[in-house]
Design an enzyme around this catalytic site. Structure first.
Site, short mmCIF file in Angstrom:
data_model
loop_
_atom_site.label_atom_id
_atom_site.label_comp_id
_atom_site.label_asym_id
_atom_site.label_seq_id
_atom_site.Cartn_x
_atom_site.Cartn_y
_atom_site.Cartn_z
N ASP A 275 0.84 -1.21 0.00
CA ASP A 275 0.00 0.00 0.00
C ASP A 275 0.87 1.25 0.00
O ASP A 275 1.97 1.25 0.55
CB ASP A 275 -0.92 -0.02 1.24
N HIS B 236 2.49 3.41 -9.07
CA HIS B 236 2.34 1.97 -9.28
C HIS B 236 3.57 1.40 -9.98
O HIS B 236 4.01 0.29 -9.66
CB HIS B 236 1.07 1.69 -10.10
N LEU C 159 11.44 -20.35 -4.30
CA LEU C 159 10.36 -19.49 -3.78
C LEU C 159 9.08 -19.64 -4.61
O LEU C 159 9.14 -19.66 -5.84
CB LEU C 159 10.83 -18.03 -3.83
C1 FPP Z 1 -1.92 0.11 -3.31
O1 FPP Z 1 -1.50 1.45 -3.34
C2 FPP Z 1 -1.36 -0.64 -4.42
C3 FPP Z 1 -2.11 -1.23 -5.39
C4 FPP Z 1 -3.58 -1.20 -5.41
C5 FPP Z 1 -1.49 -1.92 -6.52
C6 FPP Z 1 -0.22 -2.65 -6.22
C7 FPP Z 1 0.30 -3.20 -7.48
C8 FPP Z 1 1.58 -3.17 -7.86
C9 FPP Z 1 2.68 -2.64 -7.04
C10 FPP Z 1 1.94 -3.77 -9.18
C11 FPP Z 1 2.11 -5.23 -8.96
C12 FPP Z 1 2.69 -5.91 -10.11
C13 FPP Z 1 2.96 -7.22 -10.10
C14 FPP Z 1 3.50 -7.87 -11.29
C15 FPP Z 1 2.71 -8.05 -8.92
P1 FPP Z 1 -2.61 2.61 -3.41
O2 FPP Z 1 -2.80 2.92 -4.83
O3 FPP Z 1 -3.84 2.18 -2.69
O4 FPP Z 1 -1.86 3.74 -2.65
P2 FPP Z 1 -2.52 4.90 -1.77
O5 FPP Z 1 -3.18 4.24 -0.59
O6 FPP Z 1 -1.33 5.71 -1.37
O7 FPP Z 1 -3.47 5.66 -2.65
#
Ligand code: FPP
Length: 270
Positions: free
Chosen positions: A40, A57, A151
């Site tokens: 997050d 992201h 893993l």
């Molecule tokens: C939460 O941050 C994050 C997500 C909803 C997406 C996480 C996905 C990735 C890091 C890409 C993953 C890729 C692979 C291949 C596994 P948020 O957007 O809710 O952040 P905020 O709370 O600060 O708004």
């Protein structure tokens, strides 16, 4: 910047960056078998830099790379990442589109290195809801790494615990109605066979980055006895060093599973 060019900009930037390797000094015996992570803080990371959420992201993918490498290096057997929840479908279409692009791109880019490092990719969630091309990229990643026995990298996509539990109950009810299952035979371990995680042990350690202290519909059944660790660090800033520090913290926790400390520490009878 539209979402596609935003992603491309961010991807070009992260292709130039990977953290240097720091092999951990962690006592092998205390390394958790299974670590689950709620990633997050991507959006806030981007906002702090006056950038779009896409850049956050994309930087998050860089952390996925680093933490997967770290988990593999220190002998963790299962790493489960909450990459896209059932509820995330309700985000603005442009952000969903960006995330889908990124997931497909990241899996294509990372699969050769994952395979070389003996990492086995598994998918958890309602994968059929993802765009066809992303499903194909993910299937190719799974297929390429299917013989790897290091893993296990479990990617939770279009996943939520309530989705998973509802699906399990629906299937059990259907089998009972058909007479194929006796309700008296439904034990905890029998029930677990209907979960998406049936072939994995429960997480020993569940980490959430980004400062919130909640589980957000993630592994609610499986985390019954997981050790929880909440860090304010935003996911794109989450480093191998912090990860190893959390493993160190975990190694000092006493897991009692409802027993007393004396019971847990009693010498085992031979
Ligand atoms: C939460 O941050 C994050 C997500 C909803 C997406 C996480 C996905 C990735 C890091 C890409 C993953 C890729 C692979 C291949 C596994 P948020 O957007 O809710 O952040 P905020 O709370 O600060 O708004």
């Amino acid at each position: 910047m539209n979402s596609a060019s935003g992603v491309q900009f961010a991807i070009t930037k992260i292709e130039k960056m990977t953290e240097s390797d720091n092999i951990p000094k962690i006592n092998k015996g205390s390394v958790p078998r299974h670590v689950a992570i709620i990633m997050d803080g991507n959006g806030r990371w981007a906002r702090q830099r006056m950038q779009g959420r896409s850049e956050g992201h994309a930087e998050g993918v860089n952390s996925v790379h680093n933490i997967t490498q770290a988990a593999s290096d220190c002998g963790i057997k299962y790493l489960t990442l909450y990459a896209f929840s059932t509820e995330n479908w309700a985000r603005p279409a442009e952000e969903v589109d960006t995330l889908m692009h990124l997931i497909g791109w990241a899996i294509r880019k990372e699969t050769p290195e994952l395979k070389a490092n003996n990492v086995h990719i598994n998918l958890i969630g309602d994968i059929s809801r993802l765009p066809e091309q992303v499903q194909a990229d993910l299937r190719a990643g799974c297929e390429a790494t299917k013989d790897c026995d290091g893993l296990n990298l479990n990617l939770c996509l279009s996943y939520s615990s309530r989705w998973e539990l509802t699906r399990a109950v629906r299937e059990i009810a259907r089998l009972a109605a058909e007479g194929a299952l006796n309700p008296d035979d439904i034990s905890e371990s029998a029930f677990e066979q209907y979960l998406s995680t049936s072939q994995f042990p429960d997480p020993d350690l569940l980490i959430r980055t980004g400062g919130e202290q909640r589980l957000s519909n993630f592994l609610l059944w499986q985390a019954a006895y997981s050790e929880l660790y909440f860090t304010p660090t935003l996911w794109p800033d989450f480093s191998k060093e912090e990860f190893f520090g959390i493993l160190e913290d975990f190694s000092h926790r006493e897991r009692r599973f409802g027993k007393t400390s004396d019971q847990v520490n009693a010498p085992t009878q031979i």
